[in-house]
Enzyme design. Structure first.
Site, PDB file in Angstrom:
ATOM      1  N   HIS A  61      38.933  45.468  41.040  1.00 33.26           N
ATOM      2  CA  HIS A  61      38.198  45.772  39.816  1.00 33.26           C
ATOM      3  C   HIS A  61      36.851  45.032  39.789  1.00 33.26           C
ATOM      4  O   HIS A  61      35.795  45.639  39.620  1.00 33.26           O
ATOM      5  CB  HIS A  61      39.046  45.372  38.603  1.00 33.26           C
ATOM      6  CG  HIS A  61      38.381  45.608  37.288  1.00 33.26           C
ATOM      7  ND1 HIS A  61      38.671  46.695  36.496  1.00 33.26           N
ATOM      8  CD2 HIS A  61      37.436  44.913  36.618  1.00 33.26           C
ATOM      9  CE1 HIS A  61      37.935  46.655  35.408  1.00 33.26           C
ATOM     10  NE2 HIS A  61      37.169  45.575  35.459  1.00 33.26           N
ATOM     11  N   GLU A  62      36.932  43.726  39.987  1.00 30.60           N
ATOM     12  CA  GLU A  62      35.698  42.936  39.908  1.00 30.60           C
ATOM     13  C   GLU A  62      34.753  43.282  41.049  1.00 30.60           C
ATOM     14  O   GLU A  62      33.535  43.249  40.883  1.00 30.60           O
ATOM     15  CB  GLU A  62      36.005  41.440  39.882  1.00 30.60           C
ATOM     16  CG  GLU A  62      36.797  40.988  38.647  1.00 30.60           C
ATOM     17  CD  GLU A  62      36.184  41.425  37.328  1.00 30.60           C
ATOM     18  OE1 GLU A  62      34.943  41.560  37.251  1.00 30.60           O
ATOM     19  OE2 GLU A  62      36.940  41.669  36.363  1.00 30.60           O
ATOM     20  N   HIS A  78      32.714  46.215  40.057  1.00 36.87           N
ATOM     21  CA  HIS A  78      31.539  45.802  39.276  1.00 36.87           C
ATOM     22  C   HIS A  78      30.457  45.248  40.204  1.00 36.87           C
ATOM     23  O   HIS A  78      29.268  45.521  40.034  1.00 36.87           O
ATOM     24  CB  HIS A  78      31.915  44.680  38.304  1.00 36.87           C
ATOM     25  CG  HIS A  78      32.616  45.139  37.062  1.00 36.87           C
ATOM     26  ND1 HIS A  78      32.131  46.136  36.250  1.00 36.87           N
ATOM     27  CD2 HIS A  78      33.751  44.707  36.473  1.00 36.87           C
ATOM     28  CE1 HIS A  78      32.953  46.302  35.208  1.00 36.87           C
ATOM     29  NE2 HIS A  78      33.951  45.445  35.327  1.00 36.87           N
TER      30      HIS A  78
END
Ligand SMILES: [Zn+2]
Length: 687
Positions: free
Chosen positions: A478-479, A482
């Site tokens: 997820h990170e 980003h």
């Protein structure tokens, strides 16, 4: 500060590897005087733009604004990095001091009448300026920013707005610190085997490390860090200890005394409501949603309630299953929140014949990092190379060079993976420097993105590998999603670079990226046993994938209730007692007593430690609607790495930042807008 105080040049002139800051040359005490100086420099730059004798042009006003404040943004990025990832008493004290000053500084710019007049003139004449889509959006963003900052208000109203913003910034900083304090101050030290019944080895190790971190060698600490409390609630057989730990966990920010956040919430909500009214909006949610993809509170509540009905019905079925399991053990009690994870895990083990704990030996941090990079290479042709020996901001931080297919350096990436007491909880991406193509005042043309990820994985005992839960592995992906949004950015103007998009769009690149973790080819290659090197067995893999919708009623109820409470706070006609509104909202939607909101209000950092996700927690789900539909686009081709689809994804989503409208960006990639159907199907909640 006096004029003779020399400022540390390492704060603003970054001479490390490929322009990385020299973190080792920056002292905590450098920040206070540097902020003062940078505020003044930025103010002088703004005055020069506002006072320009020439008629406003896009160049002398908008571009000038885009490149102004470079020093301040460098100092800020270094400071907020420390405040989140490696704080201490000096930084915390300064944080309380700087947050309101920062707010006052930007409020003042936002209310600069001469500057607004120039922007307004350009905005009114935008049709005749010959601007492209990106430039028009940048102009609109500045214009709306001024209007929301109160540029159109009367003098006394502007003063009131500035005071409100300043107070809100201070309240937000205090709120976050209180939660951190409650997390730091609570630990349950266990010693005997009875207390550790059910606790698997990986958790024992993490609890031993946490205990020694707190000076209690030889003991085992239950802490309120999600990476320890969640597995403890899952695996501990000791119901009384689970209840004790759970109660401490959900009471963060609600413990009376100095760190109690309830008063801060009431004050924050009242000020936000007042601010919305001043700026001409019905309520704070309407103000916050003005510039998003969802656009109105009605659209948000519509989506949330549509999902709530299905999720709550599923959760009731799940609870009945858990109650049967409890009865079968000969116990006579209801399903309480400290039971849910425990019995859900047992049911999962029974139904799918594996436990979360079995996965862990196959999920090595190192391999999952490699998997993250491999997916990025297959989709976008970029490679990551670790540069050992280059210092980050903490000894645990690792530095990577990211290069494109032609070998050109496109970004620096820093990974900071382990929990420590100086780090706030959660996981996040941020940047020291954002990509853009403008020429800065010092003649530099464009800038390289310098992006970092912070996680809170339990640090393994000396000599043991770091093993992740499936949830941790998803967080890592997820990170990194980003991070890719920042690193693949290819825009002209800094303000629309990378993650500079609306809040309900910003989670698309991150949530979409999570899908590639469980692509069979990736799991087979990277989910290998840390001792034997054997890939995760096919059967276990199959069960993992089949189990992905297990307990989704619980997870969706946890999330959606938090999102609905967030919306209730920010659409309320009158501001009553916040905890009463929380209770009334949960009552109204029929919240099961066996489940607690994922973030209860007194520690709802997304909503109260800053303004980022207030009336915006829904946006994770909004993005889930997008990500489910977006991944379906790959599935429909039969190839999770379909090159044509990957190119469209990069060209329309990962590289465009906020340079085009999010609806247009999505349609450019997918050819149409999504409905919630794909998301509900993914969660197993479709009718
Ligand atoms: Zn995110």
């Amino acid at each position: 500060m006096t004029a003779s105080t020399p400022l540390n040049p390492a704060l603003t002139t970054w001479t490390g590897h490929e322009g990385l800051p020299r973190f080792d040359l920056v002292k905590d005490t450098d920040f206070a005087p540097a902020f003062e100086a940078a505020f003044m420099t930025h103010e002088a730059e703004i005055d020069e733009i506002a006072g320009n004798g020439d008629a406003p042009t896009f160049d002398n006003t908008v571009i000038a604004l885009e490149i102004a404040g470079d020093e301040l943004s460098r100092i800020s990025s270094l400071f907020w990095n420390k405040a989140g990832a490696d704080t201490n008493d000096t930084i915390q004290a300064l944080e309380r001091d700087i947050a309101p000053k920062m707010s006052r500084h930007y409020s003042k710019i936002g209310m600069n009448a001469a500057l607004f007049k120039r922007i307004d003139t350009l905005w009114q004449n935008r049709e005749s300026l010959g601007l492209d889509v990106e430039a028009t959006r940048v102009l609109e963003r500045h214009w709306k920013g001024f209007v929301k900052s109160g540029a159109k208000l009367a003098k006394d109203e502007q003063e009131r707005l500035a005071a409100i913003n300043e107070t809100l910034a201070g309240l937000g900083a205090k709120f976050g610190q209180n939660v951190l304090a409650d997390e730091k101050n609570w630990a349950l030290f266990l010693e005997n085997d009875e207390d550790l019944a059910g606790v698997p080895d990986f958790l024992r190790d993490a609890m031993a490390a946490a205990a020694s971190d707190r000076g209690e060698m030889g003991k085992y600490a239950v802490t309120l860090s999600r990476s320890i409390i969640e597995p403890f609630l899952t695996f501990s057989d000791n119901r009384a200890l689970r209840e004790q730990a759970f109660r401490a966990w959900v009471a963060r920010g609600e413990n009376d005394g100095e760190t109690d956040n309830r008063g801060l919430i009431a004050e924050t909500l009242a000020l936000r409501a007042e601010k919305a009214k001043l700026l001409g909006y019905d309520n704070y949610a309407a103000l916050k949603l003005d510039n998003t993809m969802a656009k109105t509170p009605a659209a948000v509540n519509g989506l949330l309630m549509q999902v709530w009905e299905k999720a709550a019905a599923r959760a009731r079925e799940e609870e009945a299953d858990l109650a049967k399991l409890i009865a079968a053990e000969g116990r006579n009690h209801d399903v309480m929140p400290w039971d849910w994870r425990h019995y859900a895990e047992k049911l999962r083990a029974e139904k799918f014949n594996f436990s979360e704990g079995e996965l862990k030996p196959y999920l090595q941090l190192e391999k999952i990092i490699d998997a993250c990079f491999d997916v990025a290479q297959r989709l976008f042709g970029i490679t990551a190379t670790e540069k050992k020996g280059i210092a980050g901001y903490h000894p645990d931080v690792r530095v990577f060079e990211i290069r494109d297919a032609a070998g050109k350096l496109v970004a620096l990436f820093l990974g900071d993976y382990f929990a420590r007491s100086s780090k706030r909880s959660g996981a996040w991406m941020s940047s020291f420097q954002s990509q853009h193509k403008l020429t800065l005042k010092n003649g530099t043309v464009g800038e390289l993105p310098i992006i970092y990820n912070v996680c809170n994985f339990a640090k393994p005992a000396e000599g043991k590998p770091a093993l992740l839960s499936l949830d941790d592995a998803r967080t890592l992906f997820h990170e990194f999603g980003h991070a890719l949004h920042g690193m693949l950015s290819n825009v002209t103007y800094p303000s629309v670079s990378g993650t500079g998009v609306s809040r309900d769009f910003v989670e698309l690149p991150s949530q979409l990226y999570e899908h590639w973790l469980t692509v069979p080819d990736i799991l087979k290659r990277y989910a290998v046993h840390y001792q034997t090197g054997e890939p995760m067995p096919e059967a276990l893999l199959g069960k993992v994938l089949a189990a992905s919708t297990f307990n989704s009623g619980f997870a969706t109820v946890e999330f959606t209730s938090s999102a609905l409470v967030d919306m209730a706070y920010h659409t309320a006609e009158t501001q009553g007692e916040p905890m009463a509104l929380e209770a009334a909202t949960l009552e109204k939607i029929g919240m099961p007593k066996s489940i607690v909101m994922r973030h209860r209000s007194p520690h709802f950092l997304h909503v109260f430690s800053g303004d980022g996700y207030s009336a915006g927690y829904y946006s994770y789900m909004w993005s889930e609607v997008l990500d489910a539909d977006a991944f379906a686009a790959f599935e429909e081709t039969g190839n999770p790495f379909d090159p044509d689809m990957a190119r469209k994804l990069r060209d329309n989503v990962y590289s465009v930042g906020g340079s085009i409208d999010p609806e247009d960006a999505y349609k450019g990639f997918r050819g149409k807008l999504p409905s919630p159907d794909a998301m509900l199907a993914k969660k197993g909640l479709a009718a």
